[in-house]
Scaffold this active site. Structure first.
Site, PDB file in Angstrom:
ATOM      1  N   CYS A  15       0.842  -1.188   0.000  1.00  6.92           N
ATOM      2  CA  CYS A  15       0.000   0.000   0.000  1.00  6.92           C
ATOM      3  C   CYS A  15       0.878   1.239   0.000  1.00  6.92           C
ATOM      4  CB  CYS A  15      -0.943   0.011   1.204  1.00  6.92           C
ATOM      5  SG  CYS A  15      -0.097   0.270   2.781  1.00  6.92           S
ATOM      6  N   CYS A  18       3.407   1.649   2.688  1.00  5.62           N
ATOM      7  CA  CYS A  18       4.625   0.847   2.518  1.00  5.62           C
ATOM      8  C   CYS A  18       5.672   1.620   1.717  1.00  5.62           C
ATOM      9  CB  CYS A  18       4.304  -0.461   1.794  1.00  5.62           C
ATOM     10  SG  CYS A  18       3.209  -1.573   2.680  1.00  5.62           S
ATOM     11  N   ASP A 439       8.750  26.142 -33.361  1.00  6.38           N
ATOM     12  CA  ASP A 439       9.787  26.649 -34.239  1.00  6.38           C
ATOM     13  C   ASP A 439       9.311  26.363 -35.660  1.00  6.38           C
ATOM     14  OD1 ASP A 439      12.371  27.523 -35.155  1.00  6.38           O
ATOM     15  OD2 ASP A 439      12.835  25.414 -35.488  1.00  6.38           O
ATOM     16  N   ASP A 635      13.636  21.310 -32.633  1.00  3.94           N
ATOM     17  CA  ASP A 635      14.396  20.140 -33.073  1.00  3.94           C
ATOM     18  C   ASP A 635      15.322  19.578 -32.010  1.00  3.94           C
ATOM     19  OD1 ASP A 635      16.540  21.856 -32.978  1.00  3.94           O
ATOM     20  OD2 ASP A 635      16.786  22.024 -35.140  1.00  3.94           O
ATOM     21  N   ASP A 639      17.417  24.517 -30.670  1.00  2.00           N
ATOM     22  CA  ASP A 639      16.362  25.118 -29.855  1.00  2.00           C
ATOM     23  C   ASP A 639      16.482  24.779 -28.376  1.00  2.00           C
ATOM     24  OD1 ASP A 639      15.172  26.134 -32.205  1.00  2.00           O
ATOM     25  OD2 ASP A 639      14.197  24.222 -32.563  1.00  2.00           O
TER      26      ASP A 639
END
Length: 749
Positions: A15, A18, A439, A635, A639
């Site tokens: 759970c 844990c 772009d 790209d 960029d």
């Protein structure tokens, strides 16, 4: 400080409490700088100072917290296989526990419950054996369930208490022990109980154990289905390859391949590793890598990716990368990293879970006290039933699974579409985006510009000007430079003194002449007046073309029109983004008129034109400062600053480039159609997570009071602990099953 990162596979977590306990145990270990533990993937990702602690000590810290660490050595795919095998072993073990528990529980249920539903059967049974005898039989069966299949709740529950971090196992342990212990007292020491309180709840303790095990079994099965996408990716890699050496062929295991080997792939076979085609011509199905359904032609010199399928002809391929460096291994690693990370919304569940179990224990205690003080006779038994129901129904399993299961399925499904989320938190952030900035060159356009117009002044020779320009541009890395080289089909001249100013232009000496090429601002910066070329340049810009001005020996002499048409899919992508209520911006170095013409044709909302490469991040920042959440699509190389500045950076990949450092999301196909697909997946995933969290929180908020008995004054009945156990199991299974619905997502573009 020597910081390293490692991933450990953790077993035994049931759970959210844990995973929280493991995380705290690691975070509190000297030398650990950060720890992230994921319940759904059952992995701990740990950053640590290697000079202070080693991996084995980290594993020991997890074991000290009461959990197992899977001992795995080797590559990532070996880890994945080992984890999958361990999960299958756990599933079989859980099924065996369930079957054994059911064998103990069903007879008790038949003895205790069936006669109550059929009074004649009850009277007949009482005529055969005494009540005490039936209780002794139930005691024997319940003891088998309690300390057989139920032993795991004690081992893990006690460990949780010892570490002052009670969890689901603690609640089940306390609830079943209370019901079982009370029944043992009623069976063997009835005189110490108040009058009218001599009842047994063997069927409740055994049935709770069985139903909890049943819920966990269904949960394990459902969780196994969340990693389907990775399963499919792992199966893409063939186990053997045909190596060609000195004209002879030999079949070897893929693990034995080395860089430089040449392998032969026949039609219909999977390509074993990444490489370059050295012989042959064929079409390759790359859909599982890029999400693109159309096969791609591969000829001499073409790159191929391991796991893709050769379709038509035979290919000889030189091995370029092997093992963990292959694209397929990188994809699997990125998907798993995204699955293991935590978005911000997970913090809500983590904060609640941190205090939830202690609060439940307090509520159960308060429930018991209130019933003892105010309940009707027999108050003790009713207090016990109510307190046990609260303990069982409030197990926080669903809370821990609500977020990670949805992330696992969503990121896996996105990978099938060719969309890789490098960071799990990008899944949440992308769903909050309201502007996508693109772009222009190579993203919205084909990235293959062509020279369409040539205008020269006076008696200048157009062919000579083009030849000089092509010679200079051959040294440039800009896509437009290639357009001039392609436009001039001939022997290029020798050049000297080549210079390039990013975003402005290039220049060089060609056959004794100084040639400058670029924008009007480039010529102005050099003291060259481009006034005579401006009317022509403006007309080209109105047509959506990029004007490139040329000066020779200090005089403006020519202007070329460059056309880079939009990709066929661009207009549809922008429309799809508008359908998703997303605004679209374009950032380009083109002059304003050219950019406006393109934007008008495509339906783009906002344009940032005449932007230098280093200014793209400023444009993104301007959008953010105006109150927008921005995703930037570029790209991934030129960029990088804009990708890093954006709330979410989306890099256009190439099918072979998956590790773009500045991006949060990578589109493997190199096609911006992946942008609306990524947004679609992120929005669907966040809706799914919110549904899961609502279910988990609302379920507990509604049922804890019900289990405590708030309806008793109106209905005269209490919620059975057995029904509480069933409801708790249903909650967890519901959350996982709801997450699995994301597997049905389909591309929207």
């Amino acid at each position: 400080m020597s910081t390293e990162e490692t991933t450990l596979s953790v077993g035994g977590m049931t759970c959210a409490a844990c995973s929280s306990r493991v995380e705290k145990a690691l975070a509190g270990t000297a030398g650990v700088t950060h720890a992230n533990v994921n319940l759904a993937t059952e992995r701990a990702v740990i950053e640590f100072d290697a000079s202070l602690i080693d991996v084995e000590s980290l594993a020991e810290a997890i074991r000290d917290a009461g959990y197992d660490v899977l001992d795995i050595k080797g590559e990532e795919d070996e880890r994945y296989v080992a984890e999958r095998e361990a999960r299958e072993v756990e599933r079989l073990l859980q099924r065996r526990r369930l079957i054994i528990a059911a064998c103990f529980t069903i007879p008790i249920f038949m003895i205790e419950m069936v006669p109550m539903m059929f009074p004649p059967l009850h009277h007949w049974l009482m005529g055969l054996v005494s009540q005490q005898t039936l209780w002794l039989i139930s005691f024997a069966l319940a003891t088998g369930a309690q300390f057989g299949p139920g032993r795991k709740f004690y081992s893990q529950g006690i460990a949780a208490v010892r570490h002052a971090s009670p969890d689901m196992n603690t609640l089940v342990m306390l609830g079943t022990s209370a019901a079982y212990g009370y029944s043992v007292i009623a069976t063997f020491l009835p005189r110490i109980l108040p009058a009218g309180a001599t009842h047994v709840y063997y069927e409740a303790s055994a049935t709770i154990i069985t139903l909890v095990l049943l819920g966990k079994y269904f949960e394990i099965r459902a969780k196994g289905r969340t990693s389907t996408a990775i399963d499919q990716l792992m199966k893409l890699r063939p186990s053997t390859a045909t190596v060609i050496e000195n004209g002879e062929s030999q079949v070897v295991a893929v693990e034995l391949l080395k860089v430089g080997y040449v392998v032969r792939v026949k039609p219909g076979e999977a390509i074993p590793v990444d490489g370059v085609v050295t012989e042959g011509d064929s079409y390759v199905d790359e859909s599982m890598i890029t999400g693109e359904p159309m096969p791609v032609q591969k000829t001499l010199g073409a790159k191929v990716v391991g796991g893709t399928i050769n379709q038509s002809g035979s290919l000889d391929i030189r091995v370029d990368t092997v093992g963990a460096d292959t694209v397929l291994s990188q994809i699997v690693r990125l998907v798993e990293d995204a699955q293991a990370s935590k978005p911000e919304i997970q913090a809500i569940a983590d904060k609640v879970v941190a205090v939830f179990v202690p609060v439940v224990l307090m509520l159960a205690t308060l429930t018991f006290i209130v019933w003892m003080a105010l309940g009707p006779p027999p108050a003790l038994t009713m207090a016990l039933v109510a307190a046990v129901s609260v303990l069982i129904i409030a197990c926080p399993c669903a809370m821990g699974l609500a977020t990670p299961t949805s992330i696992m399925v969503a990121t896996g499904k996105a990978a099938e579409m060719g969309v890789l989320f490098r960071k799990g938190d990008a899944l949440q952030t992308l769903s909050e985006i309201d502007v996508v900035a693109f772009d222009k060159t190579g993203t919205l356009t084909e990235g293959k510009p062509k020279v369409t117009d040539t205008h020269v002044l006076g008696d200048q020779d157009a062919a000579t000007i083009l030849r000089w320009v092509a010679g200079v541009e051959a040294r440039s890395e800009h896509p437009m430079g290639k357009a001039f080289v392609q436009a001039f089909d001939g022997q290029l001249p020798e050049i000297e003194g080549f210079k390039s100013i990013a975003g402005h232009g290039v220049g060089a000496n060609v056959e004794g002449h100084s040639v400058q090429i670029g924008s009007a601002r480039h010529l102005n910066a050099l003291g060259i007046d481009p006034a005579e070329l401006e009317p022509i340049a403006a007309e080209l810009a109105k047509q959506g073309k990029t004007p490139v001005l040329v000066a020779v020996d200090g005089d403006a002499v020519a202007v070329f029109g460059i056309s880079d048409p939009p990709k066929k899919s661009t207009a549809a992508i922008i429309k799809k983004l508008h359908d998703l209520n997303i605004k679209v911006a374009m950032i380009t170095g083109d002059r304003q008129q050219s950019a406006d013409a393109v934007a008008k044709a495509l339906g783009i909302d906002t344009v940032y034109a005449e932007v230098l490469p280093e200014g793209k991040s400023d444009a993104v920042r301007a959008l953010q400062e105006s109150g927008h959440r921005v995703a930037f699509v570029g790209d991934g190389i030129n960029d990088a600053p804009a990708l890093a500045q954006a709330d979410v950076g989306i890099a256009i990949g190439t099918g072979t480039d998956v590790a773009i450092a500045s991006a949060d999301v990578v589109l493997m196909s190199g096609d911006p159609r992946g942008v609306p697909n990524a947004l679609h997946v992120s929005k669907a995933a966040m809706r799914n997570i919110k549904q899961n969290l609502f279910w988990a929180f609302a379920y507990n908020a509604a049922l804890i009071p019900l289990a405590a008995g708030v309806l008793y004054p109106f209905t005269q009945t209490l919620l059975s602990p057995m029904l509480a156990a069933a409801a708790m199991g249903v909650s967890s299974v519901f959350v996982v099953t709801n997450a699995l619905r994301l597997r049905r997502l389909t591309p929207v573009a």
